[in-house]
Design a protein around this motif. Structure first.
Motif, mmCIF file in Angstrom:
data_model
loop_
_atom_site.group_PDB
_atom_site.id
_atom_site.type_symbol
_atom_site.label_atom_id
_atom_site.label_comp_id
_atom_site.label_asym_id
_atom_site.label_seq_id
_atom_site.Cartn_x
_atom_site.Cartn_y
_atom_site.Cartn_z
ATOM 1 N N ASP A 9 -3.448 -6.168 7.338
ATOM 2 C CA ASP A 9 -3.440 -5.467 6.045
ATOM 3 C C ASP A 9 -3.491 -3.946 6.201
ATOM 4 O OD1 ASP A 9 -3.337 -7.880 4.678
ATOM 5 O OD2 ASP A 9 -5.516 -7.976 4.396
ATOM 6 N N ASP A 10 -3.840 -3.459 7.382
ATOM 7 C CA ASP A 10 -3.921 -2.019 7.641
ATOM 8 C C ASP A 10 -2.601 -1.419 8.124
ATOM 9 O OD1 ASP A 10 -6.728 -1.627 7.068
ATOM 10 O OD2 ASP A 10 -7.142 -2.723 8.930
ATOM 11 N N ALA A 11 -1.558 -2.227 8.242
ATOM 12 C CA ALA A 11 -0.303 -1.768 8.847
ATOM 13 C C ALA A 11 0.267 -0.522 8.160
ATOM 14 C CB ALA A 11 0.726 -2.895 8.863
ATOM 15 N N ALA A 12 0.258 -0.479 6.849
ATOM 16 C CA ALA A 12 0.812 0.687 6.139
ATOM 17 C C ALA A 12 -0.018 1.937 6.437
ATOM 18 C CB ALA A 12 0.871 0.423 4.639
ATOM 19 N N GLY A 13 -1.333 1.824 6.388
ATOM 20 C CA GLY A 13 -2.192 2.972 6.688
ATOM 21 C C GLY A 13 -2.050 3.442 8.123
ATOM 22 N N LEU A 14 -1.902 2.512 9.053
ATOM 23 C CA LEU A 14 -1.694 2.885 10.456
ATOM 24 C C LEU A 14 -0.364 3.606 10.639
ATOM 25 C CD1 LEU A 14 -3.090 -0.341 12.096
ATOM 26 C CD2 LEU A 14 -4.033 1.970 12.343
ATOM 27 N N THR A 15 0.635 3.165 9.918
ATOM 28 C CA THR A 15 1.940 3.824 10.001
ATOM 29 C C THR A 15 1.856 5.242 9.447
ATOM 30 O OG1 THR A 15 3.045 1.679 9.867
ATOM 31 C CG2 THR A 15 4.375 3.627 9.352
ATOM 32 N N GLN A 16 1.098 5.436 8.371
ATOM 33 C CA GLN A 16 0.901 6.789 7.829
ATOM 34 C C GLN A 16 0.199 7.685 8.844
ATOM 35 O OE1 GLN A 16 3.159 6.780 4.891
ATOM 36 N NE2 GLN A 16 1.758 8.499 4.867
ATOM 37 N N LEU A 17 -0.807 7.151 9.540
ATOM 38 C CA LEU A 17 -1.494 7.948 10.557
ATOM 39 C C LEU A 17 -0.556 8.267 11.724
ATOM 40 C CD1 LEU A 17 -5.015 6.278 10.545
ATOM 41 C CD2 LEU A 17 -4.458 8.620 9.846
ATOM 42 N N ARG A 18 0.324 7.325 12.081
ATOM 43 C CA ARG A 18 1.308 7.608 13.137
ATOM 44 C C ARG A 18 2.263 8.713 12.704
ATOM 45 N NH1 ARG A 18 2.411 5.383 17.889
ATOM 46 N NH2 ARG A 18 4.667 5.404 17.943
ATOM 47 N N LEU A 19 2.619 8.741 11.432
ATOM 48 C CA LEU A 19 3.464 9.819 10.913
ATOM 49 C C LEU A 19 2.759 11.163 11.096
ATOM 50 C CD1 LEU A 19 5.917 10.938 9.380
ATOM 51 C CD2 LEU A 19 4.686 10.404 7.254
ATOM 52 N N CYS A 37 7.977 0.323 12.016
ATOM 53 C CA CYS A 37 6.650 0.521 12.587
ATOM 54 C C CYS A 37 5.610 -0.294 11.820
ATOM 55 C CB CYS A 37 6.295 2.008 12.564
ATOM 56 S SG CYS A 37 4.700 2.391 13.312
ATOM 57 N N GLU A 38 5.674 -0.261 10.503
ATOM 58 C CA GLU A 38 4.722 -1.019 9.698
ATOM 59 C C GLU A 38 4.838 -2.520 9.986
ATOM 60 O OE1 GLU A 38 3.543 -1.846 5.032
ATOM 61 O OE2 GLU A 38 4.639 -0.009 5.533
ATOM 62 N N ALA A 39 6.070 -3.024 10.075
ATOM 63 C CA ALA A 39 6.275 -4.445 10.378
ATOM 64 C C ALA A 39 5.756 -4.778 11.777
ATOM 65 C CB ALA A 39 7.755 -4.798 10.260
ATOM 66 N N PRO A 59 -13.623 7.472 3.112
ATOM 67 C CA PRO A 59 -14.948 7.313 2.502
ATOM 68 C C PRO A 59 -14.923 7.192 0.982
ATOM 69 C CG PRO A 59 -14.641 9.580 3.215
ATOM 70 C CD PRO A 59 -13.461 8.799 3.718
ATOM 71 N N ASP A 60 -13.836 7.645 0.349
ATOM 72 C CA ASP A 60 -13.796 7.674 -1.113
ATOM 73 C C ASP A 60 -12.870 6.631 -1.731
ATOM 74 O OD1 ASP A 60 -15.537 9.856 -1.095
ATOM 75 O OD2 ASP A 60 -13.862 11.241 -0.810
ATOM 76 N N GLY A 61 -12.453 5.648 -0.953
ATOM 77 C CA GLY A 61 -11.567 4.635 -1.520
ATOM 78 C C GLY A 61 -10.650 4.042 -0.481
ATOM 79 N N PRO A 62 -9.537 3.464 -0.949
ATOM 80 C CA PRO A 62 -8.637 2.800 -0.012
ATOM 81 C C PRO A 62 -7.945 3.797 0.915
ATOM 82 C CG PRO A 62 -7.669 2.845 -2.204
ATOM 83 C CD PRO A 62 -9.061 3.391 -2.323
ATOM 84 N N GLY A 63 -7.541 3.306 2.060
ATOM 85 C CA GLY A 63 -6.821 4.131 3.014
ATOM 86 C C GLY A 63 -7.607 4.342 4.293
ATOM 87 N N LEU A 64 -6.912 4.856 5.285
ATOM 88 C CA LEU A 64 -7.492 5.104 6.601
ATOM 89 C C LEU A 64 -7.475 6.588 6.899
ATOM 90 C CD1 LEU A 64 -5.589 2.295 8.578
ATOM 91 C CD2 LEU A 64 -7.865 2.172 7.516
ATOM 92 N N ILE A 65 -8.472 7.058 7.643
ATOM 93 C CA ILE A 65 -8.489 8.479 8.007
ATOM 94 C C ILE A 65 -8.402 8.707 9.512
ATOM 95 C CG2 ILE A 65 -9.668 9.203 5.903
ATOM 96 C CD1 ILE A 65 -12.261 9.400 7.595
ATOM 97 N N ALA A 66 -8.558 7.653 10.328
ATOM 98 C CA ALA A 66 -8.465 7.832 11.780
ATOM 99 C C ALA A 66 -8.156 6.497 12.440
ATOM 100 C CB ALA A 66 -9.764 8.408 12.340
ATOM 101 N N SER A 67 -7.511 6.594 13.620
ATOM 102 C CA SER A 67 -7.180 5.376 14.361
ATOM 103 C C SER A 67 -7.041 5.674 15.849
ATOM 104 C CB SER A 67 -5.862 4.776 13.857
ATOM 105 O OG SER A 67 -4.775 5.640 14.168
ATOM 106 N N ALA A 68 -7.180 4.616 16.638
ATOM 107 C CA ALA A 68 -6.855 4.632 18.068
ATOM 108 C C ALA A 68 -6.522 3.202 18.459
ATOM 109 C CB ALA A 68 -8.014 5.162 18.907
#
Length: 158
Positions: A9-19, A37-39, A59-68
């Protein structure tokens, strides 16, 4: 903030962080690669035992702010290790509005620890020049120079 392991379910957020990660190096990179990439993230997170991505939620809602992302692959014992797996960390990214707060450090540490738990005695990463202090603080050090071969770019435009 404690990173958690990403799910499909995090695929879209991870793709945004990769961008964000790619735009830091090449500000005008195209966007045509993002659906693939999302797929790929969704599929890999659902099916691959050899990959784990650690994320920090907004911290304030949906979405990701960091990844590794941590990935292990089979390896052979040699003079410096008896481990049958080697690890690599990549796709390290932090939303610009949330940098300098330890999010990337926490995600990289979680990925490294997961790789160790999976049997890796060696973990490789390729740091951005401005991130070498972060990785050094986590125990990473420069080692062998390696070369990379790349196939011709694939046209992903529709």
């Amino acid at each position: 903030m404690t990173p958690r392991r990403a799910t499909p379910d995090d695929a879209a957020g991870l793709t945004q962080l990769r961008l964000i990660m790619h735009q830091a190096v090449k500000p005008h990179c195209g966007l045509d690669w993002m659906p693939a990439c999302e797929a790929a993230f969704a599929r890999a997170l659902a099916e691959q035992e050899s990959m784990a991505v650690f994320v920090v939620d907004h911290p304030d809602g949906p979405g990701l702010i960091a990844s590794a992302m941590g990935v292990w692959h089979p390896s052979l014992p040699g003079p410096t290790t008896t481990a049958m797996r080697s690890g690599e960390i990549g796709s390290v990214a932090t939303d610009p509005d949330h940098r300098r707060r330890g999010h990337a450090r926490a995600c990289v540490a979680a990925a490294r620890d997961w790789l160790v738990d999976e049997g890796c005695e060696r973990v490789r990463l390729t740091p951005a020049p401005d991130a070498t202090a972060l990785y050094a603080a986590l125990g990473f050090a420069p080692r062998d120079t390696y070369w990379t071969w790349r196939a011709a770019p694939v046209d992903t435009a529709p």
